[in-house]
Design a protein around this motif. Structure first.
Motif, PDB file in Angstrom:
ATOM      1  N   GLU A   1      34.035  38.825 -47.550  1.00  0.00           N
ATOM      2  CA  GLU A   1      34.866  38.494 -46.395  1.00  0.00           C
ATOM      3  C   GLU A   1      34.015  38.052 -45.202  1.00  0.00           C
ATOM      4  OE1 GLU A   1      38.646  38.718 -46.245  1.00  0.00           O
ATOM      5  OE2 GLU A   1      37.760  38.178 -48.170  1.00  0.00           O
ATOM      6  N   ILE A   2      32.933  38.769 -44.961  1.00  0.00           N
ATOM      7  CA  ILE A   2      32.065  38.415 -43.827  1.00  0.00           C
ATOM      8  C   ILE A   2      31.461  37.030 -44.042  1.00  0.00           C
ATOM      9  CG2 ILE A   2      29.966  39.054 -42.558  1.00  0.00           C
ATOM     10  CD1 ILE A   2      30.644  41.984 -43.248  1.00  0.00           C
ATOM     11  N   ALA A   3      31.216  36.674 -45.284  1.00  0.00           N
ATOM     12  CA  ALA A   3      30.664  35.352 -45.583  1.00  0.00           C
ATOM     13  C   ALA A   3      31.620  34.227 -45.190  1.00  0.00           C
ATOM     14  CB  ALA A   3      30.330  35.251 -47.073  1.00  0.00           C
ATOM     15  N   LYS A   4      32.920  34.538 -45.084  1.00  0.00           N
ATOM     16  CA  LYS A   4      33.907  33.534 -44.690  1.00  0.00           C
ATOM     17  C   LYS A   4      33.988  33.343 -43.173  1.00  0.00           C
ATOM     18  CE  LYS A   4      36.781  34.837 -48.642  1.00  0.00           C
ATOM     19  NZ  LYS A   4      38.026  35.520 -49.035  1.00  0.00           N
ATOM     20  N   VAL A   5      33.357  34.232 -42.413  1.00  0.00           N
ATOM     21  CA  VAL A   5      33.369  34.123 -40.953  1.00  0.00           C
ATOM     22  C   VAL A   5      32.367  33.047 -40.540  1.00  0.00           C
ATOM     23  CG1 VAL A   5      32.991  35.332 -38.777  1.00  0.00           C
ATOM     24  CG2 VAL A   5      33.976  36.561 -40.730  1.00  0.00           C
ATOM     25  N   PRO A   6      32.794  31.982 -39.878  1.00  0.00           N
ATOM     26  CA  PRO A   6      31.866  30.915 -39.517  1.00  0.00           C
ATOM     27  C   PRO A   6      30.636  31.386 -38.753  1.00  0.00           C
ATOM     28  CG  PRO A   6      34.088  30.115 -39.273  1.00  0.00           C
ATOM     29  CD  PRO A   6      34.194  31.575 -39.604  1.00  0.00           C
ATOM     30  N   GLN A   7      30.770  32.399 -37.911  1.00  0.00           N
ATOM     31  CA  GLN A   7      29.614  32.919 -37.194  1.00  0.00           C
ATOM     32  C   GLN A   7      28.738  33.813 -38.073  1.00  0.00           C
ATOM     33  OE1 GLN A   7      30.419  34.631 -33.348  1.00  0.00           O
ATOM     34  NE2 GLN A   7      30.984  32.652 -32.463  1.00  0.00           N
ATOM     35  N   GLY A   8      29.217  34.145 -39.258  1.00  0.00           N
ATOM     36  CA  GLY A   8      28.394  34.848 -40.225  1.00  0.00           C
ATOM     37  C   GLY A   8      28.106  36.303 -39.933  1.00  0.00           C
ATOM     38  N   ARG A   9      28.984  36.969 -39.185  1.00  0.00           N
ATOM     39  CA  ARG A   9      28.726  38.364 -38.828  1.00  0.00           C
ATOM     40  C   ARG A   9      30.015  39.074 -38.467  1.00  0.00           C
ATOM     41  NH1 ARG A   9      29.047  39.194 -33.221  1.00  0.00           N
ATOM     42  NH2 ARG A   9      29.024  37.293 -31.941  1.00  0.00           N
ATOM     43  N   LEU A  10      29.925  40.398 -38.357  1.00  0.00           N
ATOM     44  CA  LEU A  10      31.010  41.176 -37.776  1.00  0.00           C
ATOM     45  C   LEU A  10      30.981  41.008 -36.260  1.00  0.00           C
ATOM     46  CD1 LEU A  10      30.665  44.588 -39.674  1.00  0.00           C
ATOM     47  CD2 LEU A  10      32.381  42.822 -40.085  1.00  0.00           C
ATOM     48  N   GLY A  11      32.150  41.085 -35.648  1.00  0.00           N
ATOM     49  CA  GLY A  11      32.192  41.144 -34.193  1.00  0.00           C
ATOM     50  C   GLY A  11      31.753  42.515 -33.716  1.00  0.00           C
ATOM     51  N   GLU A  12      31.316  42.578 -32.486  1.00  0.00           N
ATOM     52  CA  GLU A  12      30.962  43.858 -31.873  1.00  0.00           C
ATOM     53  C   GLU A  12      32.157  44.379 -31.077  1.00  0.00           C
ATOM     54  OE1 GLU A  12      27.465  43.308 -29.545  1.00  0.00           O
ATOM     55  OE2 GLU A  12      26.208  42.805 -31.277  1.00  0.00           O
ATOM     56  N   MET A  13      32.328  45.693 -31.062  1.00  0.00           N
ATOM     57  CA  MET A  13      33.456  46.272 -30.340  1.00  0.00           C
ATOM     58  C   MET A  13      33.424  45.890 -28.866  1.00  0.00           C
ATOM     59  SD  MET A  13      33.975  50.035 -32.068  1.00  0.00           S
ATOM     60  CE  MET A  13      32.261  50.554 -31.876  1.00  0.00           C
TER      61      MET A  13
ATOM     62  N   ASP B   1      37.685  36.231 -33.434  1.00  0.00           N
ATOM     63  CA  ASP B   1      37.425  36.482 -34.847  1.00  0.00           C
ATOM     64  C   ASP B   1      36.244  35.722 -35.411  1.00  0.00           C
ATOM     65  OD1 ASP B   1      38.388  33.911 -34.946  1.00  0.00           O
ATOM     66  OD2 ASP B   1      39.947  34.301 -36.445  1.00  0.00           O
ATOM     67  N   GLY B   2      35.385  35.188 -34.541  1.00  0.00           N
ATOM     68  CA  GLY B   2      34.220  34.468 -35.025  1.00  0.00           C
ATOM     69  C   GLY B   2      34.545  33.167 -35.769  1.00  0.00           C
ATOM     70  N   GLY B   3      35.779  32.685 -35.596  1.00  0.00           N
ATOM     71  CA  GLY B   3      36.196  31.446 -36.252  1.00  0.00           C
ATOM     72  C   GLY B   3      36.871  31.629 -37.589  1.00  0.00           C
ATOM     73  N   PHE B   4      37.143  32.882 -37.994  1.00  0.00           N
ATOM     74  CA  PHE B   4      37.700  33.141 -39.327  1.00  0.00           C
ATOM     75  C   PHE B   4      39.020  32.412 -39.548  1.00  0.00           C
ATOM     76  CE2 PHE B   4      40.076  35.517 -42.508  1.00  0.00           C
ATOM     77  CZ  PHE B   4      39.126  35.809 -43.472  1.00  0.00           C
ATOM     78  N   THR B   5      39.970  32.566 -38.626  1.00  0.00           N
ATOM     79  CA  THR B   5      41.270  31.940 -38.840  1.00  0.00           C
ATOM     80  C   THR B   5      41.216  30.431 -38.648  1.00  0.00           C
ATOM     81  OG1 THR B   5      41.866  32.471 -36.529  1.00  0.00           O
ATOM     82  CG2 THR B   5      42.617  33.971 -38.245  1.00  0.00           C
ATOM     83  N   ALA B   6      40.311  29.946 -37.809  1.00  0.00           N
ATOM     84  CA  ALA B   6      40.158  28.501 -37.634  1.00  0.00           C
ATOM     85  C   ALA B   6      39.625  27.846 -38.902  1.00  0.00           C
ATOM     86  CB  ALA B   6      39.213  28.205 -36.467  1.00  0.00           C
ATOM     87  N   GLY B   7      38.807  28.592 -39.651  1.00  0.00           N
ATOM     88  CA  GLY B   7      38.257  28.068 -40.889  1.00  0.00           C
ATOM     89  C   GLY B   7      39.187  28.179 -42.073  1.00  0.00           C
ATOM     90  N   CYS B   8      40.327  28.859 -41.864  1.00  0.00           N
ATOM     91  CA  CYS B   8      41.361  29.030 -42.913  1.00  0.00           C
ATOM     92  C   CYS B   8      40.801  29.706 -44.177  1.00  0.00           C
ATOM     93  CB  CYS B   8      41.965  27.669 -43.289  1.00  0.00           C
ATOM     94  SG  CYS B   8      42.829  26.893 -41.912  1.00  0.00           S
ATOM     95  N   TYR B   9      39.670  30.319 -44.071  1.00  0.00           N
ATOM     96  CA  TYR B   9      38.999  31.046 -45.167  1.00  0.00           C
ATOM     97  C   TYR B   9      39.263  30.455 -46.509  1.00  0.00           C
ATOM     98  CZ  TYR B   9      43.357  33.881 -45.136  1.00  0.00           C
ATOM     99  OH  TYR B   9      44.656  34.321 -45.155  1.00  0.00           O
TER     100      TYR B   9
END
Length: 267
Positions: free
Chosen positions: A221-233, A259-267
């Protein structure tokens, strides 16, 4: 430095995670009166002690509250207003993830528990907060000033479906409901000077998700985040500050996606 925020703040789920970080961020940007609500009183003590250490002039009110119980919610808001005199910023953050199953495997009891906390709880909190905000005058003049600001913690899964890997039908459904509630009440009360928005975090490094990351469960799942990481709280908390502040004064009924671009990238 001029404070960005002022007034009385009310936070649910303030004992840990995003709620706790939001309390620190709101205090850092000017809030000096904070009602901290959580079902776990020991966690509240930690949050309030840390706040006092960072900001000795901040006054906190610790309230043990069960978001899923109407009497508990109403009492918490009443205690806040009785103690501080008003309510200006509310963060409805308390929520649970549930069993993380697809519909065919979902038990009714777990489904109902998620809805009780994530949907009914947010609605009951928002109802009590709106009732109070309608009674009070703005601290600063419109258009930047208002009777009150509410921020609901939704999720990027309030906008898109959960993936088969992260099966979470109850959680995803509940966060879509939070978005519907946010939009509907935002429109209904905009003319009365109440702003209501939602924060929609993606995968964030909360203690629970960090644990899943260490086991490798979340790698795909994290690999699908365009920024390539978890967000920080803290990044989510800073976005909540923006929604609570006059900088977002022309925003209501919106979901701020972080979301680091997750939804924009449509995973």
């Amino acid at each position: 430095m001029t404070s960005l925020l002022k007034g009385v703040t009310f936070i649910t789920g303030a004992g840990s995670g995003i709620g706790q970080c939001a309390a620190y961020a709101l205090a850092r940007h000017g809030v000096r009166q904070i009602a901290l609500c959580d079902i776990r009183p020991d966690n509240l003590k930690t949050t309030s002690e840390q706040l006092k250490k960072q900001h000795p002039d901040v006054e906190t009110l610790n309230i043990e509250m069960d978001t899923a119980k109407e009497d508990s919610v109403n009492s918490a808001v009443d205690q806040t207003v009785k103690h501080f005199g008003r309510l200006d910023i509310a963060l409805n953050n308390a929520g649970i993830g549930g069993a993380g199953k697809q519909t065919a495997d979902q038990e009714l009891a777990d489904w109902q528990r998620v809805m009780d906390v994530n949907v009914n709880g947010v609605w009951m909190c928002q109802r009590a907060q709106i009732r109070q905000m309608l009674k009070q005058e703005p601290l600063t003049a419109p258009p930047r000033g208002n009777r009150g600001v509410i921020v609901n913690t939704a999720s990027m899964l309030g906008l898109v479906a959960s993936t088969p890997i992260s099966a979470a039908v109850a959680y995803t459904t509940s966060k879509h409901a939070v978005m519907g509630l946010t939009k509907t009440d935002a429109v209904a009360y905009a003319a009365q000077g109440i702003r209501i928005n939602a924060i929609c975090p993606g995968y964030v490094g909360t203690p629970l998700l960090q644990q899943a990351t260490e086991t490798g469960v979340m790698d795909g799942e994290i690999a699908k985040v365009p920024q390539g990481r978890l967000g920080e709280m803290e990044e989510i908390a800073d976005s909540i500050v923006f929604l609570a502040s006059p900088m977002s004064s022309f925003m209501t009924g919106s979901g701020l996606v972080v979301d680091g671009g997750f939804t924009a990238g449509c995973y």
